[in-house]
Motif scaffolding. Structure first.
Motif, PDB file in Angstrom:
ATOM      1  N   ARG A  38       0.783  -1.211   0.200  1.00 51.31           N
ATOM      2  CA  ARG A  38       0.112  -0.010  -0.044  1.00 51.31           C
ATOM      3  C   ARG A  38       0.948   1.271  -0.048  1.00 51.31           C
ATOM      4  O   ARG A  38       1.916   1.130   0.639  1.00 51.31           O
ATOM      5  CB  ARG A  38      -0.945  -0.052   1.284  1.00 51.31           C
ATOM      6  CG  ARG A  38      -2.042  -0.898   1.072  1.00 51.31           C
ATOM      7  CD  ARG A  38      -2.829  -1.498   2.628  1.00 51.31           C
ATOM      8  NE  ARG A  38      -1.639  -1.982   3.208  1.00 51.31           N
ATOM      9  CZ  ARG A  38      -2.079  -2.484   4.635  1.00 51.31           C
ATOM     10  NH1 ARG A  38      -3.389  -2.281   4.947  1.00 51.31           N
ATOM     11  NH2 ARG A  38      -1.113  -3.212   5.212  1.00 51.31           N
ATOM     12  N   GLY A  39       0.036   2.343  -0.580  1.00 49.97           N
ATOM     13  CA  GLY A  39       1.162   3.447  -0.807  1.00 49.97           C
ATOM     14  C   GLY A  39       1.585   3.703  -2.327  1.00 49.97           C
ATOM     15  O   GLY A  39       2.028   4.656  -2.600  1.00 49.97           O
ATOM     16  N   TYR A  40       1.294   2.755  -3.070  1.00 51.77           N
ATOM     17  CA  TYR A  40       1.889   2.661  -4.695  1.00 51.77           C
ATOM     18  C   TYR A  40       0.338   2.230  -5.165  1.00 51.77           C
ATOM     19  O   TYR A  40      -0.583   1.636  -4.695  1.00 51.77           O
ATOM     20  CB  TYR A  40       2.867   1.775  -4.821  1.00 51.77           C
ATOM     21  CG  TYR A  40       4.079   2.117  -4.149  1.00 51.77           C
ATOM     22  CD1 TYR A  40       5.115   2.993  -4.633  1.00 51.77           C
ATOM     23  CD2 TYR A  40       4.330   1.735  -2.780  1.00 51.77           C
ATOM     24  CE1 TYR A  40       6.020   3.393  -3.918  1.00 51.77           C
ATOM     25  CE2 TYR A  40       5.304   1.980  -2.183  1.00 51.77           C
ATOM     26  CZ  TYR A  40       6.212   2.926  -2.578  1.00 51.77           C
ATOM     27  OH  TYR A  40       7.709   3.314  -1.938  1.00 51.77           O
ATOM     28  N   GLY A  41       0.216   2.763  -6.597  1.00 46.97           N
ATOM     29  CA  GLY A  41      -0.822   2.241  -7.482  1.00 46.97           C
ATOM     30  C   GLY A  41      -0.732   0.874  -7.683  1.00 46.97           C
ATOM     31  O   GLY A  41       0.247   0.204  -7.319  1.00 46.97           O
ATOM     32  N   TYR A  42      -1.845   0.428  -8.362  1.00 43.59           N
ATOM     33  CA  TYR A  42      -1.866  -0.919  -8.640  1.00 43.59           C
ATOM     34  C   TYR A  42      -0.989  -1.400  -9.639  1.00 43.59           C
ATOM     35  O   TYR A  42      -0.919  -0.687 -10.545  1.00 43.59           O
ATOM     36  CB  TYR A  42      -3.297  -1.285  -9.139  1.00 43.59           C
ATOM     37  CG  TYR A  42      -3.761  -2.598  -9.639  1.00 43.59           C
ATOM     38  CD1 TYR A  42      -3.593  -3.750  -8.495  1.00 43.59           C
ATOM     39  CD2 TYR A  42      -3.922  -3.126 -10.837  1.00 43.59           C
ATOM     40  CE1 TYR A  42      -3.956  -5.134  -9.052  1.00 43.59           C
ATOM     41  CE2 TYR A  42      -4.167  -4.637 -11.138  1.00 43.59           C
ATOM     42  CZ  TYR A  42      -3.977  -5.504  -9.967  1.00 43.59           C
ATOM     43  OH  TYR A  42      -4.392  -6.782 -10.445  1.00 43.59           O
ATOM     44  N   GLN A  43      -0.112  -2.288  -9.288  1.00 43.56           N
ATOM     45  CA  GLN A  43       1.136  -3.082 -10.154  1.00 43.56           C
ATOM     46  C   GLN A  43       2.000  -1.741 -10.654  1.00 43.56           C
ATOM     47  O   GLN A  43       2.814  -1.985 -11.582  1.00 43.56           O
ATOM     48  CB  GLN A  43       0.370  -3.407 -11.519  1.00 43.56           C
ATOM     49  CG  GLN A  43      -0.521  -4.546 -11.473  1.00 43.56           C
ATOM     50  CD  GLN A  43      -1.081  -4.884 -12.801  1.00 43.56           C
ATOM     51  OE1 GLN A  43      -1.149  -4.261 -13.642  1.00 43.56           O
ATOM     52  NE2 GLN A  43      -1.733  -6.146 -12.640  1.00 43.56           N
TER      53      GLN A  43
END
Length: 723
Positions: free
Chosen positions: A621-626
């Protein structure tokens, strides 16, 4: 026979349980033999008849008096009025004045004629019924605007001492519950009387069978009342001799071993009830399906302050399972399929735990509105001297159709909604047809699935389906047509299984727009993929959707082959491990790690939709999907062949709400083996709303050392914990 003053405690404790208080044991006094009231025949009279007659007014016998007075002793007696006139002559005037000295009494001829006394009309009325009599209330007149003043009172408890029962008494006390206010003083008195009975019941339930309680009301100088409850606990009785009247069981001593009472323990009502309930539980677990527990006797001896306990038990015949029968106006399936679900065979020793397991398994199918499983005594001999026991299932099928939905949102993945329609018993027994649709910002699709639960064996599920799907992400865009079939054993909300597995096969035809390498050049290629995925799980957590203790492990291995010009075989594998440690009743520390790899093929020979990615709500978490991992010249992810992920969460719950603080970490690599380098971190906070079907989750996180093109923060909404 030993003589002693004793009392009996009998009957079921549950018959006299007081609300919000433990159960007392009722005592009955056994009186001693009373002496006869008839005097012996040869005993001399206290006063002889002659002396008794002589002491009557006017000495002498009745016959003597009659002869002296010149009257006939056999003549009828005079009327009561004449006798009164003779014995009590008129004394004075009619008005009641006393006659003067020396004046002869007036005769009846000189008296004025008698008159009837005046009739009191109110006294002549019939008495009202008892239940119609009311106690006058201290209330204002109907025409007055004044309100009845409230009665204030204080409560004082004396005598509880070190018994430890005062808090329990206060929790159920009518006086305490009134909070010092009442409409009338009589209401306070009624509460005090109720508390007297409550105190005695409470002390009896803890073994103080000589306890007494007395309530009184005192008027204070300020006009308030003080309700004083004084208790005298007396001595506390202990368990004396323990006797069980029952035939021998197999194994021997089963009843006594199950009765968790010991000589010398205090006689506590809840402990006695629990011990008897344990006997009623253990006997059916060892073959005695029709065991009955009789009414106990406890003989109290005040001299020794003990109570001898006696319990009659009728185990009934020891039985073995035979057949299952069923009935019901609307049936989901028949007894033959129930035999598949049951965990026993004909001739197995009867065990109530297996009966309960069958009942739960039937409920878990979701096909019944109501279902009951009961043993039936047959009287027919079974193996080893036992008796056959049949099980009868009374069923009523419930609605077979179901609509379900799921909604979520993730930064980089957008909104995703999934809905399904299921007919759970279209192909009996337990043959379901499922139609699903996915509508999301970056994913759309439809699918159809056939599923057979308990397929030939308990907990074994066969599933086959087909689907069409479209995915469009920064990493790739794919149009996929897929066929799949699998056998599995998975956990359900009712049965959380320790071991789970899935194995099967799938065939995919996928047209994908992919990046060839880091140069950013795109091509649209068609892949034909075959896979044989196998997954094994081991679950020692305490809850499926909201674990607070234990751990979970999951291994997935999928041998695959991709046909794109040449056949390229490879193996995709991953291992997940999650643990949960309760710091306190409201705080849980959770941790997770994952390692994944693709072996046997170059990255660019793997279809983009089958490569490894990281980032998002179920990952880092904290980053976009993929979003994590290698990127092309346009800063779009292109996936990799290995990954490592780590996460730590602190979960604090208060009531139906909770807060979460977490740190996630991970990275995707082009190599086949994770390098554990260049780890990226994300931190965040989350909120939880706990429902009866699982927690509703909302997390917000931000990346540490954010790189160009990465999100400033990420938001994730869904159902269930992150892991």
């Amino acid at each position: 026979m030993k003589k002693r003053q004793a009392r009996y405690v009998r009957h079921a404790l549950g018959m006299i349980m007081a609300a919000a208080s433990p159960l007392p044991l009722m005592a009955q006094t056994v009186p001693a033999s009373a002496p006869s009231s008839t005097a012996p025949a040869d005993e001399e009279p206290i006063l002889p008849d002659d002396e008794f007659n002589a002491r009557l007014p006017g000495a002498g016998s009745v016959d003597d008096k009659a002869s002296n007075s010149g009257t006939d002793s056999k003549a009828p007696l005079p009327s009561i009025d004449d006798w009164l006139d003779q014995q009590m002559p008129a004394q004075g005037s009619v008005q009641g004045s006393a006659p003067t000295s020396g004046t002869a009494p007036a005769t009846s001829a000189e008296l004025p004629p008698a008159t009837e006394p005046p009739v009191e009309t109110e006294l002549a009325q019939p008495l009202p019924a008892l239940d119609s009599v009311t106690v006058p209330e201290n209330v204002a007149d109907d025409d007055s605007d004044e309100k009845t003043p409230e009665v204030r009172y204080a409560t004082q408890l004396d005598g509880f001492g070190k018994t430890g029962l005062e808090d329990e008494f206060r929790a159920a006390s009518a006086l305490i519950d009134g909070k010092g206010k009442a409409e009338t003083a009589s209401m306070v008195q009624q509460r005090a009387q109720a508390d007297e009975q409550l105190a005695v019941r409470l002390f009896h339930s803890e073994g103080y069978y000589d306890a007494t309680a007395l309530a009184s009301l005192d008027q204070q100088q300020d006009g308030t009342l003080k309700a004083i409850l004084s208790v005298t606990p007396g001595k506390r009785y202990k368990m004396g001799e323990i006797v069980i009247h029952a035939p021998e069981t197999i194994p021997p001593g089963l009843i006594r071993d199950s009765l968790t009472l010991k000589t010398g323990d205090y006689i506590v009502a809840t402990a006695v009830e629990a011990a008897e309930a344990n006997v009623a539980l253990k006997l059916p677990e060892h073959g005695y399906a029709f065991a009955r527990i009789g009414d106990r006797d406890i003989l109290l001896d005040p001299a020794t302050v003990t109570g001898d306990y006696t319990l009659p038990v009728e185990p009934g015949p020891r039985g073995t399972f035979r057949t299952i029968t069923t009935s019901g106006e609307k049936q989901a399936f028949g007894a033959d399929h129930m035999a598949v679900i049951a965990r026993f065979d004909k001739g197995d020793l009867y065990d109530s735990r297996k009966v309960d397991d069958l009942r739960k398994a039937l409920v878990a199918t979701g096909l019944f509105a109501s279902v009951a499983v009961d043993p039936v005594q047959t009287g027919e001999p079974g193996p080893d001297g036992t008796e056959y026991v049949d099980l009868h299932v009374d069923q009523e099928a419930g609605p077979a159709r179901r609509l379900a939905g799921e909604l979520g949102y993730g930064t980089g993945q957008g909104f995703r909604a999934e809905g399904s329609w299921t007919h759970r018993n279209l192909f009996p027994p337990e043959g379901a047809l499922i139609a699903s649709v996915i509508a999301g910002t970056q994913e759309q699709g439809v699918s159809g699935t056939f599923r057979r639960s308990n397929a030939g064996k308990r907990d074994k599920t066969f599933q086959a389906g087909a689907g069409v799907n479209h995915q469009k992400y920064d990493a790739y865009e794919a149009f996929t047509l897929g066929l799949n079939a699998s056998w599995s054993r998975q956990s359900t909300p009712i049965f959380q299984k320790r071991w789970t597995y899935t194995y099967g096969g799938e065939i995919l035809l996928s047209n994908e727009n992919t990046t060839i390498d880091e140069s950013g050049e795109n091509k649209r290629l068609t892949y034909f993929i075959g896979a044989l995925p196998v997954q094994v799980g081991y679950d020692r957590s305490n809850d499926l959707l909201n674990p607070t203790s234990g751990f979970r492990a999951n291994l997935r291995v999928s041998p695959e082959a991709s046909l794109q010009g040449n056949v390229s075989p490879y193996v995709r594998a991953s291992f997940d491990l999650a643990g949960y440690y309760p710091i306190s009743d409201s705080f849980v520390l959770a941790a997770r790690t994952k390692i994944g790899t693709i072996n046997g093929v170059a990255r660019d020979d793997v279809a983009p939709s089958r490569r490894i990615y990281a980032g998002g709500g179920g990952s880092v978490r904290g980053y976009g999907y993929q979003e994590l991992g290698p990127k092309d010249a346009n800063n779009d992810p292109i996936g990799g062949r290995s990954v490592n992920e780590f996460a730590v969460e602190g979960r604090y719950r208060f009531g139906n709400y909770g807060v979460v603080a977490f740190v996630d970490a991970g990275q995707v690599y082009e190599s086949q083996i994770p390098q554990f380098s260049d780890i990226r971190y994300g931190v965040g906070l989350g909120g939880r709303f706990y429902t009866n079907f699982g927690p509703f989750r909302a997390d917000i996180a931000m990346p540490i050392n954010r790189q160009p093109g990465e999100s400033k923060f990420a938001l994730y909404i869904g159902i269930g914990q992150a892991f």
